[in-house]
Design a protein around this motif. Structure first.
Motif, PDB file in Angstrom:
ATOM      1  N   THR A 265      25.274  -8.880  30.489  1.00  0.00           N
ATOM      2  CA  THR A 265      25.649  -9.913  29.517  1.00  0.00           C
ATOM      3  C   THR A 265      26.974 -10.588  29.848  1.00  0.00           C
ATOM      4  OG1 THR A 265      26.757  -8.264  28.122  1.00  0.00           O
ATOM      5  CG2 THR A 265      24.418  -8.734  27.655  1.00  0.00           C
ATOM      6  N   GLY A 266      27.792  -9.925  30.663  1.00  0.00           N
ATOM      7  CA  GLY A 266      29.121 -10.462  30.950  1.00  0.00           C
ATOM      8  C   GLY A 266      30.113 -10.278  29.822  1.00  0.00           C
ATOM      9  N   LEU A 267      29.765  -9.477  28.824  1.00  0.00           N
ATOM     10  CA  LEU A 267      30.651  -9.263  27.678  1.00  0.00           C
ATOM     11  C   LEU A 267      31.658  -8.154  27.973  1.00  0.00           C
ATOM     12  CD1 LEU A 267      28.058  -9.552  24.747  1.00  0.00           C
ATOM     13  CD2 LEU A 267      29.626 -11.312  25.624  1.00  0.00           C
ATOM     14  N   GLN A 268      32.752  -8.177  27.252  1.00  0.00           N
ATOM     15  CA  GLN A 268      33.847  -7.229  27.467  1.00  0.00           C
ATOM     16  C   GLN A 268      34.143  -6.401  26.227  1.00  0.00           C
ATOM     17  OE1 GLN A 268      35.761  -6.738  30.524  1.00  0.00           O
ATOM     18  NE2 GLN A 268      33.839  -7.678  31.171  1.00  0.00           N
ATOM     19  N   ARG A 269      33.141  -6.245  25.367  1.00  0.00           N
ATOM     20  CA  ARG A 269      33.345  -5.470  24.145  1.00  0.00           C
ATOM     21  C   ARG A 269      32.077  -4.679  23.854  1.00  0.00           C
ATOM     22  NH1 ARG A 269      37.396  -6.369  20.500  1.00  0.00           N
ATOM     23  NH2 ARG A 269      37.758  -8.434  21.396  1.00  0.00           N
ATOM     24  N   LEU A 270      32.264  -3.386  23.548  1.00  0.00           N
ATOM     25  CA  LEU A 270      31.138  -2.487  23.273  1.00  0.00           C
ATOM     26  C   LEU A 270      31.332  -1.826  21.922  1.00  0.00           C
ATOM     27  CD1 LEU A 270      28.567  -0.927  24.344  1.00  0.00           C
ATOM     28  CD2 LEU A 270      30.169   0.802  25.204  1.00  0.00           C
ATOM     29  N   VAL A 271      30.266  -1.805  21.126  1.00  0.00           N
ATOM     30  CA  VAL A 271      30.246  -1.106  19.850  1.00  0.00           C
ATOM     31  C   VAL A 271      29.243   0.035  19.947  1.00  0.00           C
ATOM     32  CG1 VAL A 271      29.418  -1.283  17.462  1.00  0.00           C
ATOM     33  CG2 VAL A 271      31.039  -2.966  18.339  1.00  0.00           C
ATOM     34  N   VAL A 272      29.648   1.216  19.536  1.00  0.00           N
ATOM     35  CA  VAL A 272      28.776   2.389  19.538  1.00  0.00           C
ATOM     36  C   VAL A 272      28.592   2.837  18.096  1.00  0.00           C
ATOM     37  CG1 VAL A 272      28.405   4.714  20.424  1.00  0.00           C
ATOM     38  CG2 VAL A 272      29.709   3.056  21.780  1.00  0.00           C
ATOM     39  N   ALA A 273      27.364   2.933  17.636  1.00  0.00           N
ATOM     40  CA  ALA A 273      27.123   3.258  16.230  1.00  0.00           C
ATOM     41  C   ALA A 273      25.924   4.184  16.093  1.00  0.00           C
ATOM     42  CB  ALA A 273      26.899   1.978  15.423  1.00  0.00           C
ATOM     43  N   GLY A 274      25.913   4.936  15.006  1.00  0.00           N
ATOM     44  CA  GLY A 274      24.844   5.902  14.754  1.00  0.00           C
ATOM     45  C   GLY A 274      25.370   7.311  14.902  1.00  0.00           C
ATOM     46  N   GLY A 275      24.566   8.274  14.457  1.00  0.00           N
ATOM     47  CA  GLY A 275      25.010   9.661  14.414  1.00  0.00           C
ATOM     48  C   GLY A 275      25.457  10.217  15.751  1.00  0.00           C
ATOM     49  N   VAL A 276      24.739   9.884  16.848  1.00  0.00           N
ATOM     50  CA  VAL A 276      25.108  10.390  18.167  1.00  0.00           C
ATOM     51  C   VAL A 276      26.439   9.791  18.618  1.00  0.00           C
ATOM     52  CG1 VAL A 276      24.366  10.619  20.585  1.00  0.00           C
ATOM     53  CG2 VAL A 276      22.685  10.767  18.747  1.00  0.00           C
ATOM     54  N   GLY A 277      26.830   8.669  18.003  1.00  0.00           N
ATOM     55  CA  GLY A 277      28.114   8.050  18.323  1.00  0.00           C
ATOM     56  C   GLY A 277      29.305   8.921  17.972  1.00  0.00           C
ATOM     57  N   ALA A 278      29.074   9.987  17.201  1.00  0.00           N
ATOM     58  CA  ALA A 278      30.163  10.921  16.870  1.00  0.00           C
ATOM     59  C   ALA A 278      30.357  11.969  17.956  1.00  0.00           C
ATOM     60  CB  ALA A 278      29.869  11.609  15.537  1.00  0.00           C
ATOM     61  N   ASN A 279      29.453  12.024  18.933  1.00  0.00           N
ATOM     62  CA  ASN A 279      29.524  13.041  19.974  1.00  0.00           C
ATOM     63  C   ASN A 279      30.800  12.871  20.798  1.00  0.00           C
ATOM     64  OD1 ASN A 279      28.845  13.783  23.014  1.00  0.00           O
ATOM     65  ND2 ASN A 279      27.556  15.069  21.717  1.00  0.00           N
ATOM     66  N   ARG A 280      31.579  13.934  20.909  1.00  0.00           N
ATOM     67  CA  ARG A 280      32.877  13.837  21.570  1.00  0.00           C
ATOM     68  C   ARG A 280      32.760  13.576  23.068  1.00  0.00           C
ATOM     69  NH1 ARG A 280      36.248  18.739  18.795  1.00  0.00           N
ATOM     70  NH2 ARG A 280      34.173  19.675  18.650  1.00  0.00           N
ATOM     71  N   ALA A 281      31.776  14.181  23.710  1.00  0.00           N
ATOM     72  CA  ALA A 281      31.598  13.950  25.144  1.00  0.00           C
ATOM     73  C   ALA A 281      31.235  12.497  25.417  1.00  0.00           C
ATOM     74  CB  ALA A 281      30.515  14.876  25.690  1.00  0.00           C
ATOM     75  N   LEU A 282      30.365  11.929  24.579  1.00  0.00           N
ATOM     76  CA  LEU A 282      29.979  10.529  24.742  1.00  0.00           C
ATOM     77  C   LEU A 282      31.189   9.623  24.555  1.00  0.00           C
ATOM     78  CD1 LEU A 282      27.862   8.293  25.079  1.00  0.00           C
ATOM     79  CD2 LEU A 282      27.423   8.449  22.608  1.00  0.00           C
ATOM     80  N   ARG A 283      31.962   9.858  23.513  1.00  0.00           N
ATOM     81  CA  ARG A 283      33.142   9.027  23.271  1.00  0.00           C
ATOM     82  C   ARG A 283      34.145   9.125  24.422  1.00  0.00           C
ATOM     83  NH1 ARG A 283      34.997   8.009  17.162  1.00  0.00           N
ATOM     84  NH2 ARG A 283      32.950   7.708  16.204  1.00  0.00           N
ATOM     85  N   SER A 284      34.378  10.335  24.896  1.00  0.00           N
ATOM     86  CA  SER A 284      35.348  10.540  25.961  1.00  0.00           C
ATOM     87  C   SER A 284      34.939   9.813  27.236  1.00  0.00           C
ATOM     88  CB  SER A 284      35.510  12.037  26.226  1.00  0.00           C
ATOM     89  OG  SER A 284      36.345  12.273  27.330  1.00  0.00           O
ATOM     90  N   GLN A 285      33.671   9.954  27.613  1.00  0.00           N
ATOM     91  CA  GLN A 285      33.224   9.342  28.858  1.00  0.00           C
ATOM     92  C   GLN A 285      33.118   7.827  28.744  1.00  0.00           C
ATOM     93  OE1 GLN A 285      30.043  11.303  31.018  1.00  0.00           O
ATOM     94  NE2 GLN A 285      30.505  13.256  30.041  1.00  0.00           N
ATOM     95  N   LEU A 286      32.681   7.323  27.591  1.00  0.00           N
ATOM     96  CA  LEU A 286      32.641   5.870  27.399  1.00  0.00           C
ATOM     97  C   LEU A 286      34.050   5.284  27.410  1.00  0.00           C
ATOM     98  CD1 LEU A 286      29.896   5.090  24.716  1.00  0.00           C
ATOM     99  CD2 LEU A 286      30.022   4.210  27.051  1.00  0.00           C
ATOM    100  N   ASP A 287      34.975   5.945  26.718  1.00  0.00           N
ATOM    101  CA  ASP A 287      36.357   5.460  26.685  1.00  0.00           C
ATOM    102  C   ASP A 287      36.926   5.365  28.095  1.00  0.00           C
ATOM    103  OD1 ASP A 287      36.348   5.227  23.955  1.00  0.00           O
ATOM    104  OD2 ASP A 287      37.389   7.125  23.578  1.00  0.00           O
ATOM    105  N   ALA A 288      36.711   6.414  28.897  1.00  0.00           N
ATOM    106  CA  ALA A 288      37.257   6.436  30.253  1.00  0.00           C
ATOM    107  C   ALA A 288      36.615   5.358  31.128  1.00  0.00           C
ATOM    108  CB  ALA A 288      37.050   7.813  30.872  1.00  0.00           C
ATOM    109  N   ALA A 289      35.288   5.242  31.065  1.00  0.00           N
ATOM    110  CA  ALA A 289      34.584   4.269  31.903  1.00  0.00           C
ATOM    111  C   ALA A 289      34.948   2.839  31.523  1.00  0.00           C
ATOM    112  CB  ALA A 289      33.077   4.480  31.793  1.00  0.00           C
ATOM    113  N   CYS A 290      35.040   2.585  30.214  1.00  0.00           N
ATOM    114  CA  CYS A 290      35.358   1.229  29.761  1.00  0.00           C
ATOM    115  C   CYS A 290      36.816   0.881  30.020  1.00  0.00           C
ATOM    116  CB  CYS A 290      35.010   1.079  28.285  1.00  0.00           C
ATOM    117  SG  CYS A 290      33.221   1.054  27.980  1.00  0.00           S
TER     118      CYS A 290
END
Length: 346
Positions: A265-290
């Motif tokens: 999409t060429g966009l520079q903003r990501l929103v993560v929502a829903g119950g799995v969005g509370a997962n700490r491993a997911l948040r940590s890895q997304l934060d680092a990659a982004c």
């Protein structure tokens, strides 16, 4: 405008008041939530009839609690919003019936809301709300989707699961490991003490060239490992290692597909929502990659990741503000247990 939101799509009864002031981001005045986890735990999963009956018992006391917390009377409500779908039919009917009856008694308008739109927009209640446009990763229960979001009501589906969703992969794998309901959070907790590289598990559709997901094969691979391990699975470290390896596989797919959606999409903003969005491993890895890409990531507050009334009231307020929904003064209602987000037609 003061919006009362009622959520009853599955096993949580949520009620909230959101206040919309002009064109600004609405703010949360009060919310209350009752989880049915303890009731369903004995059955290893949600029992729809029990869920519906419990919503009936909880929704009015929660509404009174919210009004007390907000310090206002029922007459102050300007709009009543409720979850129309998707979800369990009986559970949805409870929220819809109460919302429409309350609105009729108060002679106030009512607005049905899509459950996933509530999750999608829930980060707007956070301390760091996003701005349009953005890519959204929706990971809620039986739904895993990537959407391009250009505004309220302006959603383009980029990819979705073709079988099991990420949340189902967590829950089903947890059940195979003998963990209690709800399995996803239990598996994540167990994974914290494990080695994510201990077991080689598949990353389905990781190199498919599209933005779709598939987690059924991962669940089967976990089942194969459980059978292969046999009594060795009784070792706490082995169980932790398998949990960590399972979580690592799910998270890697979610992260890499999200990055691919940003590239597409060429966009520079990501929103993560829903119950799995509370997962700490997911948040940590997304934060680092982004962070490496200079991409902003936005999440709901942790207490608003699971189903709640605040997201329903917020979605209604934002739809009215954006002029993409007209509150109704007719009080007939229906529910949509199966309802694609892109099929919203009101």
């Amino acid at each position: 405008m003061l919006v009362l939101g009622i959520e009853s799509s599955c096993d949580e009864t949520g009620v909230a008041l959101v206040e919309a002031l002009g064109a600004g981001v609405p703010r949360l005045r009060a919310h209350a939530l009752h989880s049915q986890i303890d009731m369903h735990q004995a059955y290893g999963g949600v029992v729809p009839e029990l869920a519906s009956r419990d919503h009936i018992r909880r929704v009015l006391p929660l509404t009174r609690e919210v009004l007390r917390e907000a310090g206002c009377g029922v007459d102050a409500i300007d709009l009543v919003a409720y979850t129309r779908g998707p979800g369990l039919a009986g559970a949805l009917l409870v929220g819809a019936g109460v919302a429409c009856a309350l609105a009729a008694a108060l002679e106030k308008p009512v607005l049905p809301v899509h459950h996933l739109e509530g999750h999608l927009l829930s980060p707007f209640l956070s301390a760091d709300p996003p701005e349009f446009p953005f890519v959204a990763l929706l990971v809620s229960g039986g739904h895993t989707q990537l959407m391009r979001v250009d505004g309220v009501g302006r959603y383009e589906l980029l990819g979705e699961t073709i079988d099991d969703a990420a949340g189902e992969a967590f829950d089903k794998s947890a059940k195979l490991l003998g963990l209690p309901y709800p399995g996803g959070p239990a598996l994540s907790t167990l994974a914290e003490g494990g080695d994510p590289a201990a077991f080689k598990l598949p990353r389905p559709l990781l190199h498919s060239g599209d933005l779709d997901f598939s987690f059924a094969g991962l669940k089967t691979a976990v089942l194969t490992q459980v059978k292969k391990l046999g009594p060795a699975l009784d070792d706490p470290q082995v169980r932790a290692d398998l949990a960590a390896s399972t979580q690592a596989a799910i998270v890697e797919v979610l992260v890499k597909k999200s990055l691919a959606a940003l590239d597409a999409t060429g966009l520079q903003r990501l929103v993560v929502a829903g119950g799995v969005g509370a997962n700490r491993a997911l948040r940590s890895q997304l934060d680092a990659a982004c962070a490496r890409r200079g991409v902003r990531v936005h999440y709901p507050e942790l207490h608003l990741c699971t189903d709640n009334g605040a997201m329903i009231a917020l979605a209604a307020a934002l739809r009215v503000q954006a002029g993409v929904a007209r509150p109704q003064r007719g009080y007939a209602f229906d529910v949509q247990p199966r309802w694609p987000l892109e099929a919203i037609d009101f």
